[in-house]
Design an enzyme around this catalytic site. Sequence first.
Site, PDB file in Angstrom:
ATOM      1  N   HIS A 111      -3.284 -48.937  -5.786  1.00 16.52           N
ATOM      2  CA  HIS A 111      -4.293 -49.452  -6.727  1.00 16.52           C
ATOM      3  C   HIS A 111      -3.756 -49.443  -8.158  1.00 16.52           C
ATOM      4  O   HIS A 111      -3.961 -50.395  -8.916  1.00 16.52           O
ATOM      5  CB  HIS A 111      -5.546 -48.559  -6.705  1.00 16.52           C
ATOM      6  CG  HIS A 111      -6.249 -48.460  -5.386  1.00 16.52           C
ATOM      7  ND1 HIS A 111      -6.595 -47.250  -4.817  1.00 16.52           N
ATOM      8  CD2 HIS A 111      -6.694 -49.419  -4.530  1.00 16.52           C
ATOM      9  CE1 HIS A 111      -7.229 -47.476  -3.674  1.00 16.52           C
ATOM     10  NE2 HIS A 111      -7.290 -48.781  -3.469  1.00 16.52           N
ATOM     11  N   LYS A 170     -18.281 -46.645   6.383  1.00 15.46           N
ATOM     12  CA  LYS A 170     -17.476 -45.865   5.431  1.00 15.46           C
ATOM     13  C   LYS A 170     -18.352 -44.872   4.677  1.00 15.46           C
ATOM     14  O   LYS A 170     -19.279 -45.268   3.966  1.00 15.46           O
ATOM     15  CB  LYS A 170     -16.876 -46.824   4.382  1.00 15.46           C
ATOM     16  CG  LYS A 170     -15.500 -47.332   4.686  1.00 15.46           C
ATOM     17  CD  LYS A 170     -14.935 -47.968   3.421  1.00 15.46           C
ATOM     18  CE  LYS A 170     -13.705 -48.780   3.673  1.00 15.46           C
ATOM     19  NZ  LYS A 170     -13.301 -49.524   2.471  1.00 15.46           N
ATOM     20  N   SER A 172      -6.509 -45.698   1.131  1.00 16.59           N
ATOM     21  CA  SER A 172      -7.308 -44.496   0.833  1.00 16.59           C
ATOM     22  C   SER A 172      -7.650 -43.773   2.133  1.00 16.59           C
ATOM     23  O   SER A 172      -7.649 -42.548   2.203  1.00 16.59           O
ATOM     24  CB  SER A 172      -8.589 -44.879   0.093  1.00 16.59           C
ATOM     25  OG  SER A 172      -8.279 -45.486  -1.124  1.00 16.59           O
ATOM     26  N   ARG A 225      -2.661 -56.134   1.087  1.00 19.83           N
ATOM     27  CA  ARG A 225      -1.494 -55.428   1.636  1.00 19.83           C
ATOM     28  C   ARG A 225      -0.817 -56.223   2.735  1.00 19.83           C
ATOM     29  O   ARG A 225       0.381 -56.299   2.816  1.00 19.83           O
ATOM     30  CB  ARG A 225      -1.932 -54.083   2.216  1.00 19.83           C
ATOM     31  CG  ARG A 225      -1.987 -52.977   1.207  1.00 19.83           C
ATOM     32  CD  ARG A 225      -2.672 -51.798   1.804  1.00 19.83           C
ATOM     33  NE  ARG A 225      -3.918 -52.227   2.423  1.00 19.83           N
ATOM     34  CZ  ARG A 225      -4.921 -51.435   2.705  1.00 19.83           C
ATOM     35  NH1 ARG A 225      -4.825 -50.165   2.471  1.00 19.83           N
ATOM     36  NH2 ARG A 225      -6.017 -51.897   3.251  1.00 19.83           N
TER      37      ARG A 225
HETATM   38  O1  PNS Z   1     -12.300 -50.796  -1.562  1.00 24.29           O
HETATM   39  P1  PNS Z   1     -13.309 -51.449  -0.675  1.00 24.29           P
HETATM   40  O2  PNS Z   1     -14.147 -50.421   0.032  1.00 24.29           O
HETATM   41  O3  PNS Z   1     -12.689 -52.445   0.279  1.00 24.29           O
HETATM   42  O4  PNS Z   1     -14.280 -52.264  -1.656  1.00 24.29           O
HETATM   43  C1  PNS Z   1     -15.293 -53.077  -1.141  1.00 24.29           C
HETATM   44  C2  PNS Z   1     -16.269 -53.488  -2.249  1.00 24.29           C
HETATM   45  C3  PNS Z   1     -16.891 -52.279  -2.902  1.00 24.29           C
HETATM   46  C4  PNS Z   1     -15.551 -54.303  -3.288  1.00 24.29           C
HETATM   47  C5  PNS Z   1     -17.362 -54.356  -1.553  1.00 24.29           C
HETATM   48  O5  PNS Z   1     -17.916 -53.640  -0.506  1.00 24.29           O
HETATM   49  C6  PNS Z   1     -18.473 -54.788  -2.519  1.00 24.29           C
HETATM   50  O6  PNS Z   1     -18.261 -55.632  -3.364  1.00 24.29           O
HETATM   51  N1  PNS Z   1     -19.668 -54.172  -2.387  1.00 24.29           N
HETATM   52  C7  PNS Z   1     -20.806 -54.483  -3.211  1.00 24.29           C
HETATM   53  C8  PNS Z   1     -21.875 -55.246  -2.422  1.00 24.29           C
HETATM   54  C9  PNS Z   1     -21.629 -56.744  -2.458  1.00 24.29           C
HETATM   55  O7  PNS Z   1     -21.541 -57.350  -3.503  1.00 24.29           O
HETATM   56  N2  PNS Z   1     -21.535 -57.376  -1.276  1.00 24.29           N
HETATM   57  C10 PNS Z   1     -21.312 -58.805  -1.158  1.00 24.29           C
HETATM   58  C11 PNS Z   1     -19.866 -59.171  -0.876  1.00 24.29           C
HETATM   59  S1  PNS Z   1     -19.606 -59.333   0.858  1.00 24.29           S
END
Ligand code: PNS
Length: 186
Positions: free
Chosen positions: A29, A56, A143, A105
């Site tokens: 990151h 998660k 992570s 990745r």
């Molecule tokens: O690091 P991650 O867990 O892959 O991050 C995922 C994240 C937090 C970016 C994603 O889950 C997110 O944007 N969550 C907020 C809810 C949202 O906007 N959902 C619509 C997109 S599918």
Amino acid sequence: MNQKTKGEKEYIGRVAVYPGSFDPLTYGHIDIVERALEIFDKVILAIAHATSDASKRSLFTVEERIEMARGVFEHLPNVIVDSFNGLLVDYVGKTNAKVILRGLRATSDFEYEFHMASMNRSLNIHLDTMFMMTNKDYFFVSSRSIKEVASLGGAVEGLVPNLIARRLKEKFKLPLTKEKQIGWEY
Ligand code: PNS
């Protein structure tokens, strides 16, 4: 006149929002943030209270993740560490960012990322998602794997900053000095 209502945050220049769980932040990151600063004037590291993946559960609280990230990026004034709840596009809409930044990745990340980027674009046509390939040195770092290795007493130094390696040991109640090597030297 560009008047912002309460709760909206205006940043000057080209701004990208880099959202994620960052549970915890890894060198993968950090590498993305550092490279993004070559392109953007500011990068907002937006730590999600909850992710779209219901399976998660986070190890660190949002407050802990914010505190760790602020410690890691304290030497980079153009990195803003913040958190968000709810829809990502709603959060991004409150900044003047037009770009959502994500790291990729491997091809296995692609389907999830493509789905998320497409959904976000359908929710807000003015936002684009930009992907940066993860540095080859961190292709295998996630992570999730960091937490697994750390929970089993393996060494994660070299893959996460020392301050995070220490916090992982505290979380898993491991001795701070003794650690098992996981097969290669850093
Ligand atoms: O690091 P991650 O867990 O892959 O991050 C995922 C994240 C937090 C970016 C994603 O889950 C997110 O944007 N969550 C907020 C809810 C949202 O906007 N959902 C619509 C997109 S599918």
